[in-house]
Design an enzyme around this catalytic site. Structure first.
Site, short mmCIF file in Angstrom:
data_model
loop_
_atom_site.label_atom_id
_atom_site.label_comp_id
_atom_site.label_asym_id
_atom_site.label_seq_id
_atom_site.Cartn_x
_atom_site.Cartn_y
_atom_site.Cartn_z
CE LYS A 47 8.25 13.12 87.73
NZ LYS A 47 9.53 12.80 87.10
CE LYS A 69 8.77 12.34 95.27
NZ LYS A 69 8.96 11.62 94.00
CE LYS A 95 16.88 14.95 91.87
NZ LYS A 95 16.39 14.10 90.81
P1 TYM Z 1 15.42 10.81 91.16
O1 TYM Z 1 16.44 11.57 90.40
O2 TYM Z 1 14.07 11.42 91.30
O3 TYM Z 1 15.92 10.51 92.62
C1 TYM Z 1 17.15 9.89 92.91
C2 TYM Z 1 16.99 8.96 94.10
O4 TYM Z 1 16.49 9.67 95.22
C3 TYM Z 1 15.32 9.03 95.72
N1 TYM Z 1 14.40 10.06 96.23
C4 TYM Z 1 13.93 10.10 97.49
N2 TYM Z 1 14.12 9.27 98.53
C5 TYM Z 1 13.51 9.58 99.70
N3 TYM Z 1 12.73 10.67 99.87
C6 TYM Z 1 12.50 11.53 98.85
N4 TYM Z 1 11.75 12.60 99.04
C7 TYM Z 1 13.12 11.25 97.59
N5 TYM Z 1 13.11 11.87 96.39
C8 TYM Z 1 13.90 11.12 95.57
C9 TYM Z 1 14.73 8.30 94.53
O5 TYM Z 1 13.90 7.23 94.93
C10 TYM Z 1 15.98 7.82 93.82
O6 TYM Z 1 16.46 6.64 94.38
N6 TYM Z 1 13.77 7.36 87.96
C11 TYM Z 1 14.85 7.69 88.87
C12 TYM Z 1 16.21 7.68 88.22
C13 TYM Z 1 16.55 6.43 87.47
C14 TYM Z 1 16.92 5.19 88.05
C15 TYM Z 1 17.23 4.33 86.95
C16 TYM Z 1 17.02 4.73 89.36
C17 TYM Z 1 16.63 6.31 86.12
N7 TYM Z 1 17.05 5.04 85.80
C18 TYM Z 1 17.61 3.02 87.15
C19 TYM Z 1 17.41 3.40 89.55
C20 TYM Z 1 17.71 2.56 88.47
C21 TYM Z 1 14.61 9.08 89.44
O7 TYM Z 1 13.95 9.89 88.84
O8 TYM Z 1 15.29 9.32 90.57
#
Ligand code: TYM
Length: 327
Positions: free
Chosen positions: A112, A194, A197
């Site tokens: 990032k 990947k 969003k």
């Molecule tokens: P975030 O908002 O990017 O994504 C939410 C969840 O979706 C999964 N994900 C994917 N899985 C498969 N293929 C993809 N292309 C893909 N893109 C996203 C992510 O792995 C996630 O499970 N840092 C985290 C949010 C967070 C969090 C936490 C998660 C903050 N605190 C505590 C678990 C525990 C995030 O940015 O997810």
């Protein structure tokens, strides 16, 4: 005693089928097996610039989508991170325990920060500390996430271990839970990247609220290859990704799918895939529309969620402060 699940999602951009297939869907399916807390992580969202009005709307939208996808506020706590101030407070305390070197190894930060260069904030660098705070506040055993978050969950675990070894038993050690299939859904326009969003291309991701004709258009334009065979093959990332999406939405196994499409062309397969995805998302989209037709419903659920999460979070925070010698 049931084990505790905690997971989170950022209220940024449009929630896509990668988020759904790897995370949200599993959260909903596991609700009876675990004690669950799901968090809309708005403090994580502001580690990159956000338009205030859009952020506010996105927090409600993502919450609505989680409920529509089956997260049941009666069985699970659903809340917004900034509504429980202990998250930011614990993150600071953990900052003073986590070595810089651990954070410098985080691959997501490296990716990032390369994109944003001099705009990169301290918050983006510190992101994993806040994520560790989210997880550790609730004595979390299991963190269901996609593969891209594995390193962050491991950092949370290492942080818990380090804190415990300095100050004595305090935190439960969490473990990531990554699905066997679909842990990394790839972009439709570029299957080497990947699905994300923050990617802007209109053919990149299928969003949960995309209407049928949009889903169909994106799938028909998805990048494949010049071979003909419709086979699961990791060396052919485009078709492999589409087949994985098909597998997860249809619930069929690989052999069944390969034999169904034997001798068929990519266009036929893509048409069928578009139907399966559209049908798979239809109930969620209908529930979302019903939910958002009731003004105040989502806000009430989020307020109740924060009220239920706060006591546990404050208890952990107090314990941590005592151990450190604060207050
Ligand atoms: P975030 O908002 O990017 O994504 C939410 C969840 O979706 C999964 N994900 C994917 N899985 C498969 N293929 C993809 N292309 C893909 N893109 C996203 C992510 O792995 C996630 O499970 N840092 C985290 C949010 C967070 C969090 C936490 C998660 C903050 N605190 C505590 C678990 C525990 C995030 O940015 O997810």
């Amino acid at each position: 005693m049931k084990k505790r699940v905690f997971s989170g999602i950022q209220p940024t951009g449009d929630i896509h089928i990668g988020n759904y297939l790897a995370a949200i869907r599993h959260w909903a399916a596991m609700q009876d097996k675990y004690e669950n807390i799901f968090c809309i992580v708005d403090l994580h969202a502001i580690t990159v610039p956000q338009e205030p009005k859009v952020l506010k709307a996105k927090i409600r939208e993502v919450s609505g989508l989680l409920i529509a996808a089956g997260i049941d506020p009666a069985r699970s706590i659903l809340f917004v991170q900034s509504h429980v101030s202990a998250h930011a407070e614990l993150a600071w305390l953990l900052n003073c325990v986590i070595p810089m070197g651990w954070m410098q190894r985080m691959t997501q930060f490296k990716d990032k920060s390369q994109k944003q260069r001099e705009q990169v904030t301290v918050g983006l660098f510190d992101y994993p500390s806040l994520m560790a705070a989210d997880i550790l506040l609730y004595d979390t055993d299991v963190v269901p996430v996609g593969e891209d978050q594995k390193q962050h969950v491991e950092l949370a675990r290492d942080t818990a271990q380090r804190f415990n070894s300095i100050y004595g038993e305090t935190f439960v050690l969490p473990e990531p839970m990554i699905p066997d299939v679909g842990a990394r859904i790839m972009g439709l326009d570029d299957p080497m990247k990947k699905m994300s969003k923050s990617e802007s291309g209109s053919g990149h991701a299928i969003n949960l609220l995309d209407p049928p004709e949009v889903i169909r258009g994106k799938i028909m334009r998805a990048t494949t290859d010049s071979l003909r065979e419709i086979r699961f093959d990791e060396n052919r990332p485009g078709i492999n990704n589409l087949l994985t999406i098909y597998q997860l939405f249809s619930g069929d196994n690989k052999a069944e799918i390969e034999s169904r499409f034997e001798g068929k062309g990519y266009a036929d397969f893509k048409k069928t895939l578009a139907e399966v995805v559209t049908e798979g998302l239809r109930p969620l989209q209908e529930r979302y529309r019903e939910l958002t037709a009731e003004p105040g419903r989502i806000d009430a659920i989020l307020k109740d969620g924060a009220d239920r999460a706060r006591p546990a979070a404050e208890k952990t925070l107090k314990k941590v402060m005592d151990k450190i010698g604060l207050g």
